[in-house]
Design a protein around this motif. Sequence first.
Motif, PDB file in Angstrom:
ATOM      1  N   THR A 141       7.851   5.561  32.676  1.00 13.18           N
ATOM      2  CA  THR A 141       7.119   5.927  33.896  1.00 13.18           C
ATOM      3  C   THR A 141       6.404   4.688  34.403  1.00 13.18           C
ATOM      4  OG1 THR A 141       6.816   8.190  33.107  1.00 13.18           O
ATOM      5  CG2 THR A 141       5.400   7.464  34.919  1.00 13.18           C
ATOM      6  N   THR A 142       6.796   4.285  35.608  1.00 12.65           N
ATOM      7  CA  THR A 142       6.202   3.136  36.283  1.00 12.65           C
ATOM      8  C   THR A 142       5.441   3.630  37.511  1.00 12.65           C
ATOM      9  OG1 THR A 142       8.158   2.789  37.677  1.00 12.65           O
ATOM     10  CG2 THR A 142       8.108   1.641  35.557  1.00 12.65           C
ATOM     11  N   VAL A 143       4.718   2.711  38.125  1.00 17.59           N
ATOM     12  CA  VAL A 143       4.062   2.987  39.404  1.00 17.59           C
ATOM     13  C   VAL A 143       4.893   2.303  40.480  1.00 17.59           C
ATOM     14  CG1 VAL A 143       1.983   2.612  40.785  1.00 17.59           C
ATOM     15  CG2 VAL A 143       1.787   3.133  38.339  1.00 17.59           C
ATOM     16  N   GLY A 144       5.307   3.070  41.492  1.00 19.22           N
ATOM     17  CA  GLY A 144       6.109   2.503  42.571  1.00 19.22           C
ATOM     18  C   GLY A 144       5.400   1.333  43.236  1.00 19.22           C
ATOM     19  N   ALA A 145       6.093   0.198  43.352  1.00 14.28           N
ATOM     20  CA  ALA A 145       5.486  -1.011  43.917  1.00 14.28           C
ATOM     21  C   ALA A 145       5.028  -0.805  45.358  1.00 14.28           C
ATOM     22  CB  ALA A 145       6.463  -2.179  43.840  1.00 14.28           C
ATOM     23  N   ARG A 146       5.759  -0.030  46.116  1.00 16.86           N
ATOM     24  CA  ARG A 146       5.389   0.231  47.514  1.00 16.86           C
ATOM     25  C   ARG A 146       4.632   1.534  47.666  1.00 16.86           C
ATOM     26  NH1 ARG A 146      10.983  -0.702  50.319  1.00 16.86           N
ATOM     27  NH2 ARG A 146      11.581  -2.367  48.937  1.00 16.86           N
ATOM     28  N   HIS A 150      11.147  -4.140  39.856  1.00 17.51           N
ATOM     29  CA  HIS A 150      10.142  -4.523  40.859  1.00 17.51           C
ATOM     30  C   HIS A 150       8.815  -3.816  40.565  1.00 17.51           C
ATOM     31  CE1 HIS A 150      13.333  -6.542  42.969  1.00 17.51           C
ATOM     32  NE2 HIS A 150      14.020  -5.421  42.991  1.00 17.51           N
ATOM     33  N   ASN A 151       8.903  -2.567  40.159  1.00 21.78           N
ATOM     34  CA  ASN A 151       7.688  -1.820  39.821  1.00 21.78           C
ATOM     35  C   ASN A 151       6.953  -2.469  38.652  1.00 21.78           C
ATOM     36  OD1 ASN A 151       8.498  -0.039  41.810  1.00 21.78           O
ATOM     37  ND2 ASN A 151       9.172   1.551  40.388  1.00 21.78           N
ATOM     38  N   LEU A 152       7.689  -2.864  37.617  1.00 22.56           N
ATOM     39  CA  LEU A 152       7.064  -3.493  36.445  1.00 22.56           C
ATOM     40  C   LEU A 152       6.417  -4.815  36.800  1.00 22.56           C
ATOM     41  CD1 LEU A 152       9.602  -2.957  33.523  1.00 22.56           C
ATOM     42  CD2 LEU A 152       7.554  -1.649  34.070  1.00 22.56           C
TER      43      LEU A 152
END
Length: 131
Positions: free
Chosen positions: A29-34, A69-71
């Motif tokens: 589970t990542t946080v969306g970069a945008r 990209h999120n990471l």
Amino acid sequence: MNRQVVEEFRANGGKVGGFFEDDNIVLLTTVGARSGQPRVSPLVYFEIDGRILIAGSFGGAPKAPAWVHNLRATPRVRVEIGTEAYDAEAIELPLEERNALYRRVVDMAPQFGEYQAKTDRVIPLFELARV
């Protein structure tokens, strides 16, 4: 497809069938970069020398998968392996270390060598370090 894999993973203690049946799977589970929204990605992971590693292969596509990209934007993640869940820091490996460990990844899963051969970009490796 990801939603089905995630549901199956969680319903079966980390076991899935189909395309991922014989692979070690992590739900990342990542946080969306945008968007800033949580994004869950089922990924193949490799345990090497007690470290959990993931490769941003995207099947050898010219662009990295969105989770890479999120990471890079927010390296703090949630990891689910089997029935265990924990917070982690995703650390992108420096090129020399990546190259040495990527050879070991290819030994474990030869298709990752094919993915690298299909693209000009260096497929990144990330360690998921428990925090």
